[in-house]
Write a protein that holds these residues in place. Structure first.
Motif, PDB file in Angstrom:
ATOM      1  N   LYS A  87       0.807  -0.998  -0.030  1.00 50.21           N
ATOM      2  CA  LYS A  87      -0.063  -0.104  -0.029  1.00 50.21           C
ATOM      3  C   LYS A  87       0.819   1.321  -0.138  1.00 50.21           C
ATOM      4  N   ALA A  88       1.974   1.211   0.793  1.00 54.85           N
ATOM      5  CA  ALA A  88       2.826   2.279   0.711  1.00 54.85           C
ATOM      6  C   ALA A  88       3.334   2.823  -0.622  1.00 54.85           C
ATOM      7  N   VAL A  89       3.667   1.694  -1.512  1.00 53.69           N
ATOM      8  CA  VAL A  89       4.273   1.939  -2.910  1.00 53.69           C
ATOM      9  C   VAL A  89       3.064   2.338  -3.723  1.00 53.69           C
ATOM     10  N   PHE A  90       1.788   1.422  -3.529  1.00 48.38           N
ATOM     11  CA  PHE A  90       0.638   2.481  -4.145  1.00 48.38           C
ATOM     12  C   PHE A  90       0.714   3.926  -4.276  1.00 48.38           C
ATOM     13  N   TRP A  91       0.643   4.256  -2.735  1.00 45.84           N
ATOM     14  CA  TRP A  91       0.405   5.742  -2.620  1.00 45.84           C
ATOM     15  C   TRP A  91       1.595   6.666  -2.838  1.00 45.84           C
ATOM     16  N   TYR A  92       2.796   6.028  -2.898  1.00 46.50           N
ATOM     17  CA  TYR A  92       3.964   6.798  -3.240  1.00 46.50           C
ATOM     18  C   TYR A  92       3.786   7.015  -4.743  1.00 46.50           C
ATOM     19  N   LYS A  93       3.451   5.797  -5.593  1.00 42.61           N
ATOM     20  CA  LYS A  93       3.356   6.053  -6.984  1.00 42.61           C
ATOM     21  C   LYS A  93       2.235   7.107  -7.394  1.00 42.61           C
ATOM     22  N   LYS A  94       1.252   7.185  -6.650  1.00 38.57           N
ATOM     23  CA  LYS A  94       0.255   8.187  -6.813  1.00 38.57           C
ATOM     24  C   LYS A  94       0.781   9.643  -6.421  1.00 38.57           C
ATOM     25  N   ILE A 117       3.685  10.616  -6.734  1.00 36.09           N
ATOM     26  CA  ILE A 117       4.883  10.793  -7.767  1.00 36.09           C
ATOM     27  C   ILE A 117       3.997  11.483  -8.913  1.00 36.09           C
ATOM     28  N   GLU A 118       2.905  11.002  -9.195  1.00 34.63           N
ATOM     29  CA  GLU A 118       1.786  11.536 -10.269  1.00 34.63           C
ATOM     30  C   GLU A 118       1.593  12.974 -10.077  1.00 34.63           C
ATOM     31  N   GLN A 119       1.566  13.271  -8.661  1.00 33.33           N
ATOM     32  CA  GLN A 119       1.140  14.859  -8.379  1.00 33.33           C
ATOM     33  C   GLN A 119       2.564  15.447  -8.233  1.00 33.33           C
ATOM     34  N   ALA A 174       8.126  11.270  -2.414  1.00 37.14           N
ATOM     35  CA  ALA A 174       7.801  10.125  -2.968  1.00 37.14           C
ATOM     36  C   ALA A 174       8.714   9.382  -3.700  1.00 37.14           C
ATOM     37  N   ILE A 175       9.356  10.047  -4.808  1.00 37.16           N
ATOM     38  CA  ILE A 175      10.163   9.357  -5.701  1.00 37.16           C
ATOM     39  C   ILE A 175      11.260   8.883  -4.891  1.00 37.16           C
ATOM     40  N   TYR A 176      11.914   9.488  -4.011  1.00 41.58           N
ATOM     41  CA  TYR A 176      13.120   8.843  -3.256  1.00 41.58           C
ATOM     42  C   TYR A 176      12.469   7.963  -2.150  1.00 41.58           C
ATOM     43  N   ASN A 177      11.349   7.801  -1.468  1.00 46.05           N
ATOM     44  CA  ASN A 177      10.993   6.779  -0.983  1.00 46.05           C
ATOM     45  C   ASN A 177      10.527   5.572  -1.663  1.00 46.05           C
ATOM     46  N   LEU A 178      10.105   5.663  -2.907  1.00 49.66           N
ATOM     47  CA  LEU A 178       9.874   4.825  -3.924  1.00 49.66           C
ATOM     48  C   LEU A 178      11.163   4.070  -4.063  1.00 49.66           C
ATOM     49  N   ALA A 179      12.187   4.992  -4.467  1.00 46.46           N
ATOM     50  CA  ALA A 179      13.641   4.413  -4.652  1.00 46.46           C
ATOM     51  C   ALA A 179      14.027   3.264  -3.353  1.00 46.46           C
ATOM     52  N   GLN A 180      13.800   3.717  -2.254  1.00 49.41           N
ATOM     53  CA  GLN A 180      14.053   2.938  -1.092  1.00 49.41           C
ATOM     54  C   GLN A 180      13.473   1.782  -1.216  1.00 49.41           C
TER      55      GLN A 180
END
Length: 89
Positions: free
Chosen positions: A22-29, A31-33, A38-44
């Motif tokens: 769910k964290a990944v899902f919301w980070y991707k959302k 990033i769209e904004q 969120a880009i950094y946390n998704l990279a992690q």
């Protein structure tokens, strides 16, 4: 900011049951904004395999993107993993 914050809460389990997918899902959302955080946390997530399959190449791309978008404000020390340069793979 709300989408990033929700992803962060799921990532850490802050007020909710931890759920890396769910964290990944919301980070991707987020990033769209346009959320650099969120880009950094998704990279992690990609570098550690949290909520996604571990993928150093994708992690590097995202860390680089975060560094560029933040004009260097994001620490770029994550460009190497496990004492080897992922660009060399």
């Amino acid at each position: 900011d709300a989408m990033y914050n929700l992803g962060y809460c799921y990532d850490l389990g802050d007020g909710v049951t931890p759920d890396s997918k769910k964290a990944v899902f919301w980070y991707k959302k987020a990033i769209e904004q346009g959320s650099v955080e969120a880009i950094y946390n998704l990279a992690q997530c990609y570098s550690e395999g949290n909520g996604v399959r571990k993928n150093y190449k994708r992690a590097f791309q995202l860390f680089l993107q975060a560094a560029v978008f933040s004009e260097g404000r994001i620490h770029f020390g994550h460009c190497t993993f496990l004492n080897h340069c992922i660009l060399c793979q």
